[in-house]
Design a protein around this motif. Structure first.
Motif, PDB file in Angstrom:
ATOM      1  N   MET A   1      31.206   4.119 -46.161  1.00  0.00           N
ATOM      2  CA  MET A   1      31.069   5.604 -46.382  1.00  0.00           C
ATOM      3  C   MET A   1      32.171   5.872 -47.452  1.00  0.00           C
ATOM      4  O   MET A   1      33.207   5.354 -47.537  1.00  0.00           O
ATOM      5  CB  MET A   1      31.530   6.324 -45.043  1.00  0.00           C
ATOM      6  CG  MET A   1      31.600   7.834 -45.081  1.00  0.00           C
ATOM      7  SD  MET A   1      29.681   8.279 -44.953  1.00  0.00           S
ATOM      8  CE  MET A   1      30.016   9.944 -44.225  1.00  0.00           C
ATOM      9  N   GLY A   2      31.629   6.544 -48.539  1.00  0.00           N
ATOM     10  CA  GLY A   2      32.142   6.662 -49.757  1.00  0.00           C
ATOM     11  C   GLY A   2      33.162   8.064 -49.628  1.00  0.00           C
ATOM     12  O   GLY A   2      33.225   8.660 -48.321  1.00  0.00           O
ATOM     13  N   GLU A   3      33.720   8.559 -50.793  1.00  0.00           N
ATOM     14  CA  GLU A   3      34.748   9.743 -50.726  1.00  0.00           C
ATOM     15  C   GLU A   3      34.046  10.546 -51.670  1.00  0.00           C
ATOM     16  O   GLU A   3      33.832  10.242 -52.769  1.00  0.00           O
ATOM     17  CB  GLU A   3      36.047   9.244 -51.079  1.00  0.00           C
ATOM     18  CG  GLU A   3      37.118  10.206 -51.321  1.00  0.00           C
ATOM     19  CD  GLU A   3      38.507   9.539 -51.384  1.00  0.00           C
ATOM     20  OE1 GLU A   3      38.422   8.796 -52.165  1.00  0.00           O
ATOM     21  OE2 GLU A   3      39.295  10.081 -50.555  1.00  0.00           O
ATOM     22  N   ALA A   4      34.104  11.681 -51.411  1.00  0.00           N
ATOM     23  CA  ALA A   4      33.469  13.044 -52.156  1.00  0.00           C
ATOM     24  C   ALA A   4      34.641  13.839 -52.668  1.00  0.00           C
ATOM     25  O   ALA A   4      35.501  14.162 -51.830  1.00  0.00           O
ATOM     26  CB  ALA A   4      32.613  13.634 -51.139  1.00  0.00           C
ATOM     27  N   ILE A   5      34.763  13.902 -53.944  1.00  0.00           N
ATOM     28  CA  ILE A   5      35.864  14.534 -54.446  1.00  0.00           C
ATOM     29  C   ILE A   5      35.435  15.623 -55.504  1.00  0.00           C
ATOM     30  O   ILE A   5      34.619  15.414 -56.192  1.00  0.00           O
ATOM     31  CB  ILE A   5      36.691  13.758 -55.519  1.00  0.00           C
ATOM     32  CG1 ILE A   5      37.392  12.473 -54.769  1.00  0.00           C
ATOM     33  CG2 ILE A   5      37.954  14.295 -56.177  1.00  0.00           C
ATOM     34  CD1 ILE A   5      37.636  11.222 -55.513  1.00  0.00           C
ATOM     35  N   VAL A   6      36.054  16.863 -55.093  1.00  0.00           N
ATOM     36  CA  VAL A   6      35.355  17.907 -56.193  1.00  0.00           C
ATOM     37  C   VAL A   6      36.476  18.184 -57.207  1.00  0.00           C
ATOM     38  O   VAL A   6      37.892  18.094 -57.067  1.00  0.00           O
ATOM     39  CB  VAL A   6      35.124  19.316 -55.379  1.00  0.00           C
ATOM     40  CG1 VAL A   6      36.679  19.586 -54.634  1.00  0.00           C
ATOM     41  CG2 VAL A   6      34.679  20.188 -56.405  1.00  0.00           C
TER      42      VAL A   6
ATOM     43  N   GLY B   1      33.933  -0.785 -61.568  1.00  0.00           N
ATOM     44  CA  GLY B   1      32.989  -1.518 -60.462  1.00  0.00           C
ATOM     45  C   GLY B   1      32.443  -0.763 -59.455  1.00  0.00           C
ATOM     46  O   GLY B   1      31.892  -1.340 -58.392  1.00  0.00           O
ATOM     47  N   GLN B   2      32.972   0.453 -59.180  1.00  0.00           N
ATOM     48  CA  GLN B   2      32.608   1.297 -58.056  1.00  0.00           C
ATOM     49  C   GLN B   2      31.240   1.952 -58.280  1.00  0.00           C
ATOM     50  O   GLN B   2      30.584   1.994 -59.272  1.00  0.00           O
ATOM     51  CB  GLN B   2      33.662   2.391 -58.221  1.00  0.00           C
ATOM     52  CG  GLN B   2      35.210   1.976 -57.930  1.00  0.00           C
ATOM     53  CD  GLN B   2      35.378   1.418 -56.656  1.00  0.00           C
ATOM     54  OE1 GLN B   2      34.965   2.017 -55.504  1.00  0.00           O
ATOM     55  NE2 GLN B   2      36.365   0.261 -56.716  1.00  0.00           N
ATOM     56  N   LYS B   3      30.565   2.295 -57.170  1.00  0.00           N
ATOM     57  CA  LYS B   3      29.408   2.718 -57.214  1.00  0.00           C
ATOM     58  C   LYS B   3      29.605   4.226 -57.130  1.00  0.00           C
ATOM     59  O   LYS B   3      29.955   4.833 -56.177  1.00  0.00           O
ATOM     60  CB  LYS B   3      28.453   2.307 -55.972  1.00  0.00           C
ATOM     61  CG  LYS B   3      26.989   2.641 -56.189  1.00  0.00           C
ATOM     62  CD  LYS B   3      26.055   1.970 -55.264  1.00  0.00           C
ATOM     63  CE  LYS B   3      24.675   2.128 -55.557  1.00  0.00           C
ATOM     64  NZ  LYS B   3      23.771   2.377 -54.544  1.00  0.00           N
TER      65      LYS B   3
ATOM     66  N   PHE C   1      31.912   6.409 -54.505  1.00  0.00           N
ATOM     67  CA  PHE C   1      32.584   7.903 -54.776  1.00  0.00           C
ATOM     68  C   PHE C   1      31.502   8.960 -55.196  1.00  0.00           C
ATOM     69  O   PHE C   1      30.519   8.533 -56.093  1.00  0.00           O
ATOM     70  CB  PHE C   1      33.418   7.914 -56.268  1.00  0.00           C
ATOM     71  CG  PHE C   1      34.781   6.987 -56.001  1.00  0.00           C
ATOM     72  CD1 PHE C   1      36.020   7.799 -55.442  1.00  0.00           C
ATOM     73  CD2 PHE C   1      34.877   5.689 -56.121  1.00  0.00           C
ATOM     74  CE1 PHE C   1      37.038   7.268 -55.285  1.00  0.00           C
ATOM     75  CE2 PHE C   1      36.291   4.973 -55.819  1.00  0.00           C
ATOM     76  CZ  PHE C   1      37.372   5.761 -55.149  1.00  0.00           C
ATOM     77  N   VAL C   2      31.537  10.019 -54.859  1.00  0.00           N
ATOM     78  CA  VAL C   2      30.867  11.343 -55.070  1.00  0.00           C
ATOM     79  C   VAL C   2      31.446  12.008 -55.818  1.00  0.00           C
ATOM     80  O   VAL C   2      32.593  12.813 -55.367  1.00  0.00           O
ATOM     81  CB  VAL C   2      29.941  11.861 -54.047  1.00  0.00           C
ATOM     82  CG1 VAL C   2      29.001  13.076 -54.433  1.00  0.00           C
ATOM     83  CG2 VAL C   2      29.106  10.840 -53.271  1.00  0.00           C
TER      84      VAL C   2
END
Ligand SMILES: Nc1ncnc2c1ncn2[C@@H]1O[C@H](COP(=O)(O)OP(=O)(O)OP(=O)(O)O)[C@@H](O)[C@H]1O
Ligand SMILES: [Mg+2]
Lengths: 266, 89
Positions: free
Chosen positions: A1-6, A31-33, A115-116
């Motif tokens: 599960m990634g992390e969403a950052i605004v 290298g992160q998606k 990361f989103v």
């Protein structure tokens, strides 16, 4: 599960889109998606800053309304195959999506990506609420000016109201020579006023304009000073403890450096 | 020595000091949604109450809102001249 950052700010034009593009490219290079969402519906910009404007077929609103699948709408970056952009709709406005829809969309994307990053529009109304809805973390961008810091303070309060706790700060467009003269607030002044954790300090850098002209984020250029600052931000987001040393020195001003040279604290 | 340096090089009129002071004032009202007039009244009332017990320096008196983590606090900085002799009250 990634992390969403605004990435948000309140005030317009302080560097949200530039920051989103650079952190995104920086994380991808490491290298992160990564997926970037342009949440500035009606004022699409992140695509040109990333140099991907010619590849857009579907947009965020198409996905939310079910006209396109998320996978089809996501645009793959030219440079990194682990970096994607979901562009904003250009011919619609902020009311075309709701915070609930954004929450669902971001949730779905977090399953796929590490990361989103969500590029928030200026202002404090629905566009802000939409952009913030699905985020786990908020980054506030501010320039060292009275109006920008004031708006950042307001945004920090609104983030709190949306239950988004502990945002962090990126100070953008700092000009060390002006800080030295006492004609620009320094990092410590800003952190003290906003009572918020520091994530990055990005100098005012002509190369940002060059890189925006080319659609190549500055973070990919080893010579750019702003690029270096964004690389540090990237490493901090990945959990590394990167010191702020160089810019701290610059922000201390003449007396500070003198004191330091003489070994005097405080 | 350093004070001399500070006086020569660290201008008190540096525009960032002006910026900080203006921000400090504007944020007090923004954060509390309290009008400047209401804050002034609050301050005067505080001075009135506290000076019944202490000799305070109302020139240096400052009321401010500060945000610490998730909480907001009203912080008053009240310089005291000297304790009022209780017997005279
Ligand atoms: N560190 C910097 N050095 C020089 N120029 C910068 C820097 N950061 C941003 N800029 C320039 O400032 C302008 C505004 O930046 P950007 O579009 O990223 O702001 P924004 O906050 O996304 O704006 P909006 O609120 O309109 O969405 C751009 O022209 C950009 O090139
Ligand atoms: Mg923008």
């Amino acid at each position: 599960m990634g992390e969403a950052i605004v990435i948000t700010s309140g005030k317009g034009g302080v560097g949200k889109t530039t920051t989103t593009a650079n952190i995104g490219a920086g994380l991808a290079q490491a290298g992160q998606k990564v997926a970037l969402i342009d949440a500035d519906i009606g004022l699409r910009n992140l695509d040109v800053v990333m140099g991907l404007e010619n590849r857009i077929v579907y947009d965020l609103v198409d996905v939310v309304e079910g006209f396109a699948k998320l996978k089809t709408a996501l645009i793959k970056d030219k440079r990194f195959e682990n970096l994607y952009l979901l562009p904003a709709a250009q011919t619609r406005d902020k009311t075309a999506v709701s915070p609930e829809q954004m929450r669902d969309l971001v949730g779905e994307m977090k399953e796929e990506f590490d990361f989103v990053l969500i590029d928030c529009p200026a202002g404090i109304e629905q566009g802000f609420k939409n952009a913030v809805a699905g985020s786990d973390k908020a980054v506030v961008v501010a320039t060292p000016e009275v109006s920008s810091v004031r708006d950042a303070d307001r945004i920090i309060g609104l983030l709190e109201a949306e239950e988004k706790h502990h945002p962090s700060l990126i100070v953008n467009r700092i000009r060390p020579s002006m800080v030295k003269k006492g004609d620009m607030m320094d990092i410590n002044d800003m952190i003290e006023i906003l009572a918020i954790e520091l994530l990055g300090v990005v100098p005012d850098d002509e190369f940002i304009v060059v890189s925006t002209n080319r659609g190549e984020p500055a973070v990919l250029n080893p010579q750019s000073r702003a690029g270096e600052a964004y690389r540090n931000v990237t490493r901090r987001l990945m959990g590394e403890n990167v010191p702020f040393l160089k810019l701290e020195e610059e922000s201390q001003g003449f007396i500070g450096r003198l004191r330091k040279m003489m070994g005097i604290k405080g | 020595m350093f004070d001399l340096f500070a006086r020569v090089f660290g201008r008190d009129d540096a525009s960032k000091e002006v910026a900080k002071e203006r921000l400090r004032l504007v944020l007090v009202h923004d954060r509390a949604s309290l009008s400047p007039q209401a804050l002034e009244n609050l301050k005067n009332d505080l001075v009135k109450v506290i000076s019944q017990y202490l000799d305070i320096d109302d020139q240096g008196f400052r009321v401010d809102f500060s945000r610490d983590e998730d909480a907001m606090a009203l912080v008053a900085n009240i310089p005291i001249r000297k304790k009022v002799n209780r017997n005279t009250l």
